[in-house]
Design an enzyme around this catalytic site. Structure first.
Site, short mmCIF file in Angstrom:
data_model
loop_
_atom_site.label_atom_id
_atom_site.label_comp_id
_atom_site.label_asym_id
_atom_site.label_seq_id
_atom_site.Cartn_x
_atom_site.Cartn_y
_atom_site.Cartn_z
N CYS A 188 0.82 -1.23 0.00
CA CYS A 188 0.00 0.00 0.00
C CYS A 188 0.85 1.27 0.00
O CYS A 188 0.41 2.30 -0.54
CB CYS A 188 -0.97 -0.02 1.18
SG CYS A 188 -0.21 -0.46 2.74
N HIS A 243 -2.26 7.04 3.26
CA HIS A 243 -0.82 7.08 3.47
C HIS A 243 -0.28 8.36 2.82
O HIS A 243 -0.41 8.55 1.60
CB HIS A 243 -0.13 5.87 2.83
CG HIS A 243 -0.41 4.56 3.50
ND1 HIS A 243 -1.13 4.43 4.65
CD2 HIS A 243 -0.05 3.29 3.14
CE1 HIS A 243 -1.19 3.15 5.00
NE2 HIS A 243 -0.55 2.43 4.09
N1 LIG Z 1 -4.87 -3.42 5.44
C1 LIG Z 1 -4.27 -2.87 4.38
O1 LIG Z 1 -4.31 -1.65 4.12
C2 LIG Z 1 -3.49 -3.74 3.42
C3 LIG Z 1 -2.95 -3.11 2.29
C4 LIG Z 1 -2.28 -3.89 1.36
C5 LIG Z 1 -2.14 -5.24 1.56
N2 LIG Z 1 -2.65 -5.84 2.67
C6 LIG Z 1 -2.49 -7.29 2.78
O2 LIG Z 1 -3.77 -7.91 2.57
C7 LIG Z 1 -3.89 -9.07 3.36
C8 LIG Z 1 -5.09 -8.95 4.28
O3 LIG Z 1 -4.92 -7.85 5.17
P1 LIG Z 1 -6.06 -7.46 6.23
O4 LIG Z 1 -5.63 -6.19 6.83
O5 LIG Z 1 -7.41 -7.57 5.61
O6 LIG Z 1 -5.90 -8.69 7.31
P2 LIG Z 1 -6.95 -9.25 8.36
O7 LIG Z 1 -8.00 -8.24 8.67
O8 LIG Z 1 -6.17 -9.83 9.48
O9 LIG Z 1 -7.68 -10.49 7.55
C9 LIG Z 1 -7.01 -11.70 7.26
C10 LIG Z 1 -7.92 -12.67 6.51
O10 LIG Z 1 -7.18 -13.90 6.33
C11 LIG Z 1 -8.00 -14.99 6.79
N3 LIG Z 1 -7.16 -16.07 7.34
C12 LIG Z 1 -6.31 -16.02 8.40
N4 LIG Z 1 -5.76 -17.23 8.61
C13 LIG Z 1 -6.28 -18.08 7.67
C14 LIG Z 1 -6.12 -19.46 7.38
N5 LIG Z 1 -5.31 -20.25 8.10
N6 LIG Z 1 -6.80 -19.97 6.32
C15 LIG Z 1 -7.63 -19.19 5.58
N7 LIG Z 1 -7.85 -17.87 5.84
C16 LIG Z 1 -7.17 -17.33 6.85
C17 LIG Z 1 -8.88 -14.40 7.88
O11 LIG Z 1 -10.00 -15.26 8.10
P3 LIG Z 1 -10.67 -15.46 9.57
O12 LIG Z 1 -11.49 -14.23 9.82
O13 LIG Z 1 -11.50 -16.68 9.40
O14 LIG Z 1 -9.55 -15.60 10.54
C18 LIG Z 1 -9.22 -13.05 7.26
O15 LIG Z 1 -10.27 -13.21 6.34
C19 LIG Z 1 -2.57 -9.21 4.13
O16 LIG Z 1 -1.73 -10.10 3.43
C20 LIG Z 1 -2.02 -7.79 4.14
O17 LIG Z 1 -0.63 -7.78 4.27
C21 LIG Z 1 -3.33 -5.11 3.60
#
Ligand SMILES: NC(=O)c1ccc[n+]([C@@H]2O[C@H](COP(=O)([O-])OP(=O)(O)OC[C@H]3O[C@@H](n4cnc5c(N)ncnc54)[C@H](OP(=O)(O)O)[C@@H]3O)[C@@H](O)[C@H]2O)c1
Length: 349
Positions: free
Chosen positions: A150, A243
């Site tokens: 991001c 950001h």
């Molecule tokens: N937040 C941002 O601005 C941003 C920007 C760019 C990229 N990202 C990337 O995007 C991704 C998601 O970020 P986020 O902020 O949305 O994270 P998050 O809120 O922690 O969500 C993580 C997701 O992954 C799932 N998950 C976790 N463990 C799992 C498993 N063992 N098997 C299958 N699903 C699983 C979770 O499901 P449950 O609810 O069932 O646990 C949830 O749906 C990350 O890789 C992050 O680095 C984030």
């Protein structure tokens, strides 16, 4: 026109929710599957999301009724958006590609793979020519594309037209990154209220390496990094979304401030292609002394445009400026959706 069925891997997380919000009413894509961990699987999405839905508005009723599945490749869709936690995204995305799905991923795991495009359609659409070799590797019609970190995407957007016109030599960037970038619940309130945290684990290497791949070329079936150096310092600030980045650039060719502004304001490579999520223009230059600001400017282009301002001479490199981008839209879900729209438009879905 029948819409293309899409699934969301990691549909319960912060980025997954943004996918659902942004895809509601999309003219080309329809969410038919939501998948997450086994902790969430087997129950209706609305039930799983009780107290967890954090984006504006309500859960779209049709999605609310979908049963959350596990992330195994038996979903009824052609395209999967991945918002999986990076601890699991790597192998799960590979399984889907191998099984013939197209995966448009937000996660970091495959961004630097030698046959995976790290795509910004306005900047390096030519990198999609690598896809046939990736399909060969999987032995299927599936493949993975990724969008940048991001903070890296907000940086690359204003760098790309400068690199194309004048050549970039050196870049120094200090980021002020919004809290939603840390997922939910993210940074504890007692650590961030009245504070700035001068460290985001693993972020600086991504901001230093990803721009080199994106601004590089695809030569003889291999990605060749751009010949420039990026030095990044990343901080977390008390802002919900957005950001802000302070950037200094050293150029290979001399250019005036007006030349830089023209490079930004004339930059619109997707203009006329009618991609639903493409902002036009993708870069907005603000002339006021006190812009861009996260709260005031992050919604530009529905969160897909980058806002640049405060261009001035740098006494160390050539020029310095600020850029602002919406981290969960242009920096995450919106970027992956635009990437998929581009694939569709080019007949790659
Ligand atoms: N937040 C941002 O601005 C941003 C920007 C760019 C990229 N990202 C990337 O995007 C991704 C998601 O970020 P986020 O902020 O949305 O994270 P998050 O809120 O922690 O969500 C993580 C997701 O992954 C799932 N998950 C976790 N463990 C799992 C498993 N063992 N098997 C299958 N699903 C699983 C979770 O499901 P449950 O609810 O069932 O646990 C949830 O749906 C990350 O890789 C992050 O680095 C984030």
């Amino acid at each position: 026109m029948a819409r293309i069925k899409v699934g969301i891997l990691g549909a319960t997380g912060m980025v997954g929710q943004r996918f659902i919000q942004l895809l509601e009413g999309h003219s080309w894509f329809e969410v038919t599957e939501v998948a997450a961990s086994e902790r969430s699987a087997g129950r209706p999405y609305a039930e799983v999301m009780q107290g967890r839905w954090k984006v504006e508005g309500a859960i779209p009723p049709r999605v609310a009724r979908l049963t959350v599945k596990e992330c195994v490749p038996n979903l009824d869709c052609r395209l999967c958006f991945s918002a999986l936690d990076s601890s699991v995204a790597g192998p799960v995305e590979e399984e889907f590609a191998q099984a013939g799905y197209v995966v448009s991923s937000n996660s970091r795991n495959h961004r630097m793979d030698p046959d995976v495009p790290l795509l910004i359609p306005e900047v390096n659409a030519d990198h999609l020519a690598i896809i046939p070799s990736q399909k060969d590797r999987w032995g299927s019609d599936g493949y993975i594309i990724t969008n940048p970190n991001c903070a890296a995407i907000g940086l690359v957007m204003p760098l790309a037209p400068l690199h194309k016109r004048f050549g970039l030599d050196k870049v120094i960037v200090t980021t002020m990154q919004g809290l939603s970038g840390a997922g939910y619940p993210g940074v504890p309130s007692l650590d961030i209220i009245d504070n700035v945290v001068p460290f985001i684990g693993g972020e600086e290497p991504k901001v230093e390496s990803e721009p080199l791949k994106i601004l590089g070329s695809l030569n003889g079936g291999q990605f060749v990094s751009a010949d420039l150096t990026v030095s990044a310092s990343c901080t977390r600030v008390h802002v919900q979304d957005g950001h802000l980045e302070s950037v200094s650039v050293g150029l290979k060719q001399k250019a005036s401030p007006d030349d830089l502004i023209a490079a930004w304001t004339e930059f619109d490579p997707l203009g006329g292609q009618e991609l639903p999520s493409a902002p036009s223009p993708p870069i907005i230059y603000r002339t006021e002394d006190d812009r861009p600001q996260p709260r005031r400017d992050r919604g530009e282009g529905n969160g897909m445009a980058c806002v640049v301002g405060r261009l001035r001479k740098c006494s160390i490199l050539d020029y310095k400026f600020f850029v602002l981008s919406h981290n969960t839209i242009r920096g995450a879900s919106g970027a992956a959706i635009l990437n998929a729209e581009y694939l569709y438009k080019k007949g790659l879905l």
